[in-house]
Design an enzyme around this catalytic site. Structure first.
Site, PDB file in Angstrom:
ATOM      1  N   ASP A 190       0.873  -1.172   0.000  1.00 14.33           N
ATOM      2  CA  ASP A 190       0.000   0.000   0.000  1.00 14.33           C
ATOM      3  C   ASP A 190       0.916   1.230   0.000  1.00 14.33           C
ATOM      4  O   ASP A 190       2.125   1.110   0.267  1.00 14.33           O
ATOM      5  CB  ASP A 190      -0.868  -0.044   1.271  1.00 14.33           C
ATOM      6  CG  ASP A 190      -1.590   1.263   1.516  1.00 14.33           C
ATOM      7  OD1 ASP A 190      -2.218   1.772   0.572  1.00 14.33           O
ATOM      8  OD2 ASP A 190      -1.507   1.785   2.658  1.00 14.33           O
ATOM      9  N   ASP A 237      -0.225   5.120   0.930  1.00  9.79           N
ATOM     10  CA  ASP A 237      -0.489   6.126   1.968  1.00  9.79           C
ATOM     11  C   ASP A 237      -0.531   5.482   3.345  1.00  9.79           C
ATOM     12  O   ASP A 237      -1.324   4.575   3.597  1.00  9.79           O
ATOM     13  CB  ASP A 237      -1.810   6.843   1.672  1.00  9.79           C
ATOM     14  CG  ASP A 237      -1.707   7.649   0.393  1.00  9.79           C
ATOM     15  OD1 ASP A 237      -0.821   8.507   0.315  1.00  9.79           O
ATOM     16  OD2 ASP A 237      -2.491   7.383  -0.536  1.00  9.79           O
ATOM     17  N   GLY A 244     -10.103   7.415  -1.140  1.00 10.35           N
ATOM     18  CA  GLY A 244     -10.204   8.126  -2.419  1.00 10.35           C
ATOM     19  C   GLY A 244     -10.509   9.598  -2.180  1.00 10.35           C
ATOM     20  O   GLY A 244     -11.464   9.929  -1.464  1.00 10.35           O
ATOM     21  N   GLU A 265     -13.939  10.802  -3.591  1.00 16.42           N
ATOM     22  CA  GLU A 265     -15.012  10.215  -2.770  1.00 16.42           C
ATOM     23  C   GLU A 265     -15.056  10.901  -1.398  1.00 16.42           C
ATOM     24  O   GLU A 265     -16.117  11.110  -0.824  1.00 16.42           O
ATOM     25  CB  GLU A 265     -14.752   8.717  -2.598  1.00 16.42           C
ATOM     26  CG  GLU A 265     -14.857   7.889  -3.872  1.00 16.42           C
ATOM     27  CD  GLU A 265     -13.633   7.937  -4.784  1.00 16.42           C
ATOM     28  OE1 GLU A 265     -12.681   8.705  -4.504  1.00 16.42           O
ATOM     29  OE2 GLU A 265     -13.634   7.216  -5.792  1.00 16.42           O
ATOM     30  N   ARG A 266     -13.878  11.268  -0.890  1.00 16.29           N
ATOM     31  CA  ARG A 266     -13.784  11.940   0.415  1.00 16.29           C
ATOM     32  C   ARG A 266     -14.403  13.341   0.349  1.00 16.29           C
ATOM     33  O   ARG A 266     -15.125  13.751   1.260  1.00 16.29           O
ATOM     34  CB  ARG A 266     -12.301  12.003   0.833  1.00 16.29           C
ATOM     35  CG  ARG A 266     -12.055  12.422   2.262  1.00 16.29           C
ATOM     36  CD  ARG A 266     -10.588  12.174   2.632  1.00 16.29           C
ATOM     37  NE  ARG A 266     -10.269  10.763   2.561  1.00 16.29           N
ATOM     38  CZ  ARG A 266      -9.107  10.273   2.131  1.00 16.29           C
ATOM     39  NH1 ARG A 266      -8.120  11.076   1.761  1.00 16.29           N
ATOM     40  NH2 ARG A 266      -8.907   8.976   2.097  1.00 16.29           N
ATOM     41  N   HIS A 316     -10.249  18.175  -7.238  1.00 21.94           N
ATOM     42  CA  HIS A 316      -9.306  17.118  -6.879  1.00 21.94           C
ATOM     43  C   HIS A 316      -8.020  17.201  -7.706  1.00 21.94           C
ATOM     44  O   HIS A 316      -6.928  16.911  -7.205  1.00 21.94           O
ATOM     45  CB  HIS A 316      -9.970  15.747  -7.032  1.00 21.94           C
ATOM     46  CG  HIS A 316      -9.114  14.630  -6.525  1.00 21.94           C
ATOM     47  ND1 HIS A 316      -8.484  13.745  -7.360  1.00 21.94           N
ATOM     48  CD2 HIS A 316      -8.745  14.289  -5.265  1.00 21.94           C
ATOM     49  CE1 HIS A 316      -7.770  12.893  -6.634  1.00 21.94           C
ATOM     50  NE2 HIS A 316      -7.919  13.195  -5.368  1.00 21.94           N
ATOM     51  N   THR A 353      -2.848   0.608  -4.430  1.00 19.88           N
ATOM     52  CA  THR A 353      -3.275   1.785  -3.677  1.00 19.88           C
ATOM     53  C   THR A 353      -4.506   2.441  -4.262  1.00 19.88           C
ATOM     54  O   THR A 353      -4.808   2.285  -5.447  1.00 19.88           O
ATOM     55  CB  THR A 353      -2.132   2.833  -3.618  1.00 19.88           C
ATOM     56  OG1 THR A 353      -2.584   3.990  -2.927  1.00 19.88           O
ATOM     57  CG2 THR A 353      -1.698   3.261  -5.012  1.00 19.88           C
ATOM     58  N   ASN A 392       0.625  10.580  -7.719  1.00 22.43           N
ATOM     59  CA  ASN A 392       1.088  10.658  -6.329  1.00 22.43           C
ATOM     60  C   ASN A 392       2.074   9.527  -6.017  1.00 22.43           C
ATOM     61  O   ASN A 392       3.005   9.700  -5.231  1.00 22.43           O
ATOM     62  CB  ASN A 392      -0.083  10.550  -5.348  1.00 22.43           C
ATOM     63  CG  ASN A 392      -1.111  11.648  -5.545  1.00 22.43           C
ATOM     64  OD1 ASN A 392      -0.869  12.602  -6.272  1.00 22.43           O
ATOM     65  ND2 ASN A 392      -2.252  11.515  -4.891  1.00 22.43           N
ATOM     66  N   ASP A 424      -1.525  -0.320   6.164  1.00 24.59           N
ATOM     67  CA  ASP A 424      -1.485   0.433   7.428  1.00 24.59           C
ATOM     68  C   ASP A 424      -2.871   0.648   8.028  1.00 24.59           C
ATOM     69  O   ASP A 424      -2.963   1.147   9.154  1.00 24.59           O
ATOM     70  CB  ASP A 424      -0.858   1.821   7.220  1.00 24.59           C
ATOM     71  CG  ASP A 424      -1.808   2.737   6.481  1.00 24.59           C
ATOM     72  OD1 ASP A 424      -2.210   2.382   5.352  1.00 24.59           O
ATOM     73  OD2 ASP A 424      -2.194   3.764   7.047  1.00 24.59           O
TER      74      ASP A 424
HETATM   75  C1  XBP Z   1      -5.397   6.206   0.479  1.00 27.96           C
HETATM   76  C2  XBP Z   1      -6.506   7.101   0.197  1.00 27.96           C
HETATM   77  C3  XBP Z   1      -6.302   8.211  -0.710  1.00 27.96           C
HETATM   78  C4  XBP Z   1      -5.453   9.338  -0.184  1.00 27.96           C
HETATM   79  C5  XBP Z   1      -5.588  10.532  -1.075  1.00 27.96           C
HETATM   80  O1  XBP Z   1      -5.878   4.962   0.984  1.00 27.96           O
HETATM   81  O2  XBP Z   1      -7.586   6.914   0.685  1.00 27.96           O
HETATM   82  O3  XBP Z   1      -7.543   8.748  -0.990  1.00 27.96           O
HETATM   83  O4  XBP Z   1      -5.894   9.721   1.106  1.00 27.96           O
HETATM   84  O5  XBP Z   1      -5.287  10.242  -2.400  1.00 27.96           O
HETATM   85  P1  XBP Z   1      -4.995   3.638   0.946  1.00 27.96           P
HETATM   86  P2  XBP Z   1      -6.177  10.808  -3.604  1.00 27.96           P
HETATM   87  O6  XBP Z   1      -3.699   3.929   1.660  1.00 27.96           O
HETATM   88  O7  XBP Z   1      -5.790   2.612   1.693  1.00 27.96           O
HETATM   89  O8  XBP Z   1      -4.795   3.262  -0.509  1.00 27.96           O
HETATM   90  O9  XBP Z   1      -6.626  12.184  -3.229  1.00 27.96           O
HETATM   91  O10 XBP Z   1      -5.218  10.797  -4.786  1.00 27.96           O
HETATM   92  O11 XBP Z   1      -7.342   9.866  -3.791  1.00 27.96           O
HETATM   93 MG    MG Z   2      -2.935   3.132   3.509  1.00 26.00          MG
END
Ligand code: XBP
Ligand code: MG
Length: 257
Positions: A15, A17, A58, A61-62, A88, A128, A134, A189
């Site tokens: 993963d 993030d 995402g 989505e957030r 975004h 991810t 990113n 994580d």
């Molecule tokens: C990561 C995410 C991502 C980042 C932001 O989750 O949820 O949305 O927070 O990235 P994971 P974007 O580590 O479970 O993959 O804004 O590019 O979506």
């Molecule tokens: Mg993560």
């Protein structure tokens, strides 16, 4: 297939993030806030609120979830989905700029483990939810310009319909690796990430981050503070105490047996 072959780790799926780097609080969150300011919005995602919003994976989505809960007047905006996508994109630009400034280091043990896996000819892959730019931005700024090419498969962002905790991205990556989940290991994580990996049939190591420390990691093979370094060993939060304090090829192999 002999048992040894079946249980050997042929690929490790990382993963990004929270796992490769602590990106959320001081990376993604300020990038969202900078994008809000740039588009004239008075939204400010503080550290605590962002922790709640992380339940939705995402970035687009957030934002949509935030509008539903905290800014419902925006629901009347025409072309809402396109507007969120534009917002975004601005956020992604700010985030990648922060990476290019070298603002986000890898977590303990990550660079070492990646190098050891490559030396041992074990495949490495990324699975991810985050946007592809990113991922390459983080890899290049921390491991060097050619490092994205070290990964056999990079699965990121909107290439699958369901983001974590759906297993779609793991299925996509396994499919391209051409390996069954029994021969792979995931490193995650978060609870959402763990659910996704487990649903794809993957043994999973969890390295917690500040935002995820108290989540439910039932089903994880082991829960560690981080991947550890010889000079800075990890703490085992759940699972058997391994005979060393850093994750290396030997330890990952042991976890599969
Ligand atoms: C990561 C995410 C991502 C980042 C932001 O989750 O949820 O949305 O927070 O990235 P994971 P974007 O580590 O479970 O993959 O804004 O590019 O979506
Ligand atoms: Mg993560």
């Amino acid at each position: 297939m002999k048992k040894d072959e079946k249980s050997a780790v042929r690929a490790v799926l990382f993963d990004v993030d929270g796992t490769l780097a602590d990106t959320e609080r001081d990376g993604h969150r300020p990038a969202f806030n900078a994008a809000f300011r740039e588009l004239g919005l008075d939204w400010e995602w503080g550290v605590e609120l962002y922790g709640e919003l992380l339940a939705i994976t995402g970035g687009k989505e957030r934002i949509r979830h935030f509008i539903d809960k905290h800014a419902p007047a925006e629901l009347a905006r025409s072309g809402l989905d396109d507007w969120i996508a534009r917002l975004h994109k601005v956020k992604t630009r700010h985030y990648v700029e922060a990476l290019e400034r070298g603002g986000i280091p890898l977590r303990p043990g990550v660079a070492r483990l990646i190098r050891q896996l490559r030396e041992a000819n074990i495949k490495i892959a990324i699975a991810t939810t985050t946007t592809p730019e990113n991922v390459t931005g983080l890899l290049k700024s921390t491991l060097g310009e050619d490092s994205p090419g070290w990964f056999d498969v990079i699965g990121a962002g909107d290439i699958v319909p369901g983001k974590k905790p759906e297993p779609d991205i793991y299925h996509w990556v396994l499919d391209r690796l051409g390996l069954p989940p029994e021969q792979c290991l995931a490193i995650e994580d978060s609870e959402n990430g763990l659910r996704a990996a487990l649903a794809a049939g993957l043994d999973t190591v969890v390295t917690v981050s500040d935002y995820t420390r108290f989540q439910d990691f039932t089903g994880a093979r082991v829960v560690l503070s981080d991947l550890g370094e010889p000079a800075q060993p990890f703490t085992v939060l759940k699972g058997d105490q391994p005979n060393r304090g850093w994750a290396d090829v030997e330890l990952l192999m042991k976890l599969k047996t």
